[in-house]
Design a protein around this motif. Sequence first.
Motif, short mmCIF file in Angstrom:
data_model
loop_
_atom_site.label_atom_id
_atom_site.label_comp_id
_atom_site.label_asym_id
_atom_site.label_seq_id
_atom_site.Cartn_x
_atom_site.Cartn_y
_atom_site.Cartn_z
N MET A 1 35.41 -22.68 64.60
CA MET A 1 36.20 -21.54 64.16
C MET A 1 37.02 -21.90 62.92
SD MET A 1 38.96 -19.24 66.33
CE MET A 1 40.22 -20.54 66.39
N PHE A 2 37.65 -23.09 62.95
CA PHE A 2 38.42 -23.55 61.79
C PHE A 2 37.51 -23.79 60.59
CE2 PHE A 2 41.97 -24.57 64.71
CZ PHE A 2 43.02 -24.13 63.94
N LEU A 3 36.35 -24.37 60.83
CA LEU A 3 35.43 -24.65 59.72
C LEU A 3 34.96 -23.35 59.07
CD1 LEU A 3 33.24 -27.53 61.25
CD2 LEU A 3 35.00 -27.72 59.48
N ILE A 4 34.66 -22.36 59.87
CA ILE A 4 34.25 -21.06 59.34
C ILE A 4 35.39 -20.42 58.53
CG2 ILE A 4 33.66 -18.69 59.99
CD1 ILE A 4 32.04 -19.87 62.30
N LEU A 5 36.60 -20.50 59.08
CA LEU A 5 37.77 -19.94 58.39
C LEU A 5 37.93 -20.56 57.00
CD1 LEU A 5 40.41 -18.32 58.21
CD2 LEU A 5 41.55 -20.21 59.42
N PHE A 6 37.94 -21.89 56.93
CA PHE A 6 38.16 -22.55 55.65
C PHE A 6 36.98 -22.34 54.69
CE2 PHE A 6 41.01 -25.37 58.30
CZ PHE A 6 42.19 -24.85 57.77
N LEU B 1 36.64 -12.72 61.08
CA LEU B 1 35.28 -13.20 61.30
C LEU B 1 35.28 -14.52 62.08
CD1 LEU B 1 33.56 -12.38 57.88
CD2 LEU B 1 33.24 -11.23 60.09
N ALA B 2 36.21 -15.42 61.74
CA ALA B 2 36.29 -16.70 62.45
C ALA B 2 36.63 -16.47 63.92
CB ALA B 2 37.34 -17.59 61.79
N SER B 3 37.54 -15.55 64.19
CA SER B 3 37.91 -15.23 65.57
C SER B 3 36.75 -14.58 66.31
CB SER B 3 39.12 -14.29 65.59
OG SER B 3 40.23 -14.87 64.93
N LEU B 4 36.03 -13.68 65.61
CA LEU B 4 34.88 -13.02 66.22
C LEU B 4 33.80 -14.02 66.61
CD1 LEU B 4 33.46 -10.39 67.02
CD2 LEU B 4 32.60 -10.23 64.66
N PHE B 5 33.60 -15.03 65.76
CA PHE B 5 32.63 -16.08 66.06
C PHE B 5 32.99 -16.79 67.37
CE2 PHE B 5 32.00 -20.70 66.00
CZ PHE B 5 30.62 -20.78 65.97
N LEU C 1 35.09 -19.63 54.53
CA LEU C 1 35.23 -18.27 54.02
C LEU C 1 36.34 -18.18 52.98
CD1 LEU C 1 34.80 -16.25 57.35
CD2 LEU C 1 33.18 -16.36 55.45
N LEU C 2 37.46 -18.88 53.23
CA LEU C 2 38.56 -18.86 52.27
C LEU C 2 38.15 -19.51 50.96
CD1 LEU C 2 41.60 -19.77 54.59
CD2 LEU C 2 41.10 -17.55 53.56
N VAL C 3 37.39 -20.60 51.03
CA VAL C 3 36.96 -21.33 49.83
C VAL C 3 36.07 -20.46 48.95
CG1 VAL C 3 35.52 -23.23 49.00
CG2 VAL C 3 37.23 -23.64 50.78
N VAL C 4 35.21 -19.66 49.56
CA VAL C 4 34.29 -18.83 48.77
C VAL C 4 34.92 -17.51 48.33
CG1 VAL C 4 32.25 -19.82 49.84
CG2 VAL C 4 33.25 -17.74 50.82
N GLY C 5 36.20 -17.32 48.67
CA GLY C 5 36.93 -16.17 48.15
C GLY C 5 36.95 -14.94 49.03
N VAL C 6 36.58 -15.06 50.28
CA VAL C 6 36.65 -13.92 51.20
C VAL C 6 38.12 -13.63 51.50
CG1 VAL C 6 36.02 -13.07 53.50
CG2 VAL C 6 34.42 -14.50 52.22
N PRO C 7 38.56 -12.37 51.51
CA PRO C 7 39.96 -12.04 51.79
C PRO C 7 40.45 -12.69 53.09
CG PRO C 7 38.81 -10.08 51.05
CD PRO C 7 37.78 -11.16 51.20
N VAL C 8 41.73 -13.04 53.11
CA VAL C 8 42.31 -13.77 54.23
C VAL C 8 42.12 -13.02 55.55
CG1 VAL C 8 44.45 -14.67 55.22
CG2 VAL C 8 44.00 -14.94 52.78
N ALA C 9 42.42 -11.72 55.56
CA ALA C 9 42.31 -10.95 56.81
C ALA C 9 40.88 -10.94 57.34
CB ALA C 9 42.79 -9.51 56.57
#
Length: 425
Positions: free
Chosen positions: A6-11, A26-30, A13-21
């Motif tokens: 979940m943390f890896l997916i979050l970071f 998405l990380a929580s849904l995973f 997504l943030l690195v590639v510029g996906v909005p924080v919310a």
Amino acid sequence: MSILFMFLILFALLVVGVPVAVSLGLASLFFILMEGIPNIVLLHNMVNGINSFPLIAIPFFILAGHLMNTGGITNRIFAFARSLVGWMPGGLGHVNVGASVIFAGMSGAAVADAGGLGNVEIKAMKDAGYDTDFSVGITAASSTIGPIIPPSLPLVIYGVMADTSIGQLFAAGLVPGLLMAFSLMVMVSWFAKIRKYPKDDHFSFKVLWSTFKRACLPLMTPVIIVGGISTGIFSPTEAAVAAVAYSMFLGLVVYRTLSFNNILKVSQETIETTASILMIVAASTIFAWILTANQFATFFADQLLSFTDNKVAILLIITLLVLVIGCFMETIAAITILVPVLLPIVIQIGIDPVHFGIILILNLMLGLLTPPVGMVLYVLAKVSDTPFERCVIATAPFLVPLIAVLMLLTFIPAISMWLPTMIYR
């Protein structure tokens, strides 16, 4: 293992510029899909996360700040600050800090300070012959005072997440905010001596009185907010409504600088800003729920305390961790993720949640002055027509006094706890 992914997916997504919310959601849904948890849990927690009375203060404080900006209040504040401290060496640098202190009692947001006062301050300093780097640097640094001195949007979010008195948090931020201002003025004096910056003008009681009369009513805004909360006339949430009503009164009745189109525009801006903040709060609530339900905070606390049980060492580790996260994550998102993880640790080692709130917010404010997120730097780059990279370099020296204040607040709790103790305890 699912939490790690979940943390890896979050970071990622943030690195590639996906909005924080969206990244948090998405990380929580995973995690929910991996663990076979019913999807309704996701929606239930997100709705409960924003179904909070104190959060109503957010749109009203944002609207009050926009109304002050649009109604020309910033010019009156700048003129008063100029007559008050402009006579000192490096005068406009001190005016910059003083205006930010005053405006902090109205907006509660660093970006609002930078956007509202920044244009006026930087133009005046350039016209007076100050270096662009110095003008941008001190404007950026002084804007971080806004979320420390009450009212403060980040402190409202922290109070909700930590289930801590927002009134006490507001009281705790006043002295640290003034200490930040003092440290920046010392830095301005040093620059003025080295670079031979001029005084803005001679001190004049006549000019001071004239500008005070023009700024008197706007200056009452923080008095109404802080005074009303501390005396129990209204709650912090109700204070936000009072701030909007007073701003409307000044703009429509007293100064007549607000029109229907102005109000419509600032209302739209407020809705957009509030929606983005609440989306982050909603998404991070489910993220925080997952961490809490899986006792991640307990695990993290046990690991940290097994490494060392020295209070000073733990505080330094937490400070470094928050500083790093603040460089990469938006303030509201960082608060909602970090509080459930770090608060149990600081309580366990005997740190008051109110004291920790001030440390956390100031820590994250430094992230607004550092790349790659650095929202204040992006705003000032646009306002001053200066490359972002140059803004980063210009702001770097002013991080020194702010970090010094952070260390003082971290290890001398009385600085932030004196006022809330006097008023509430």
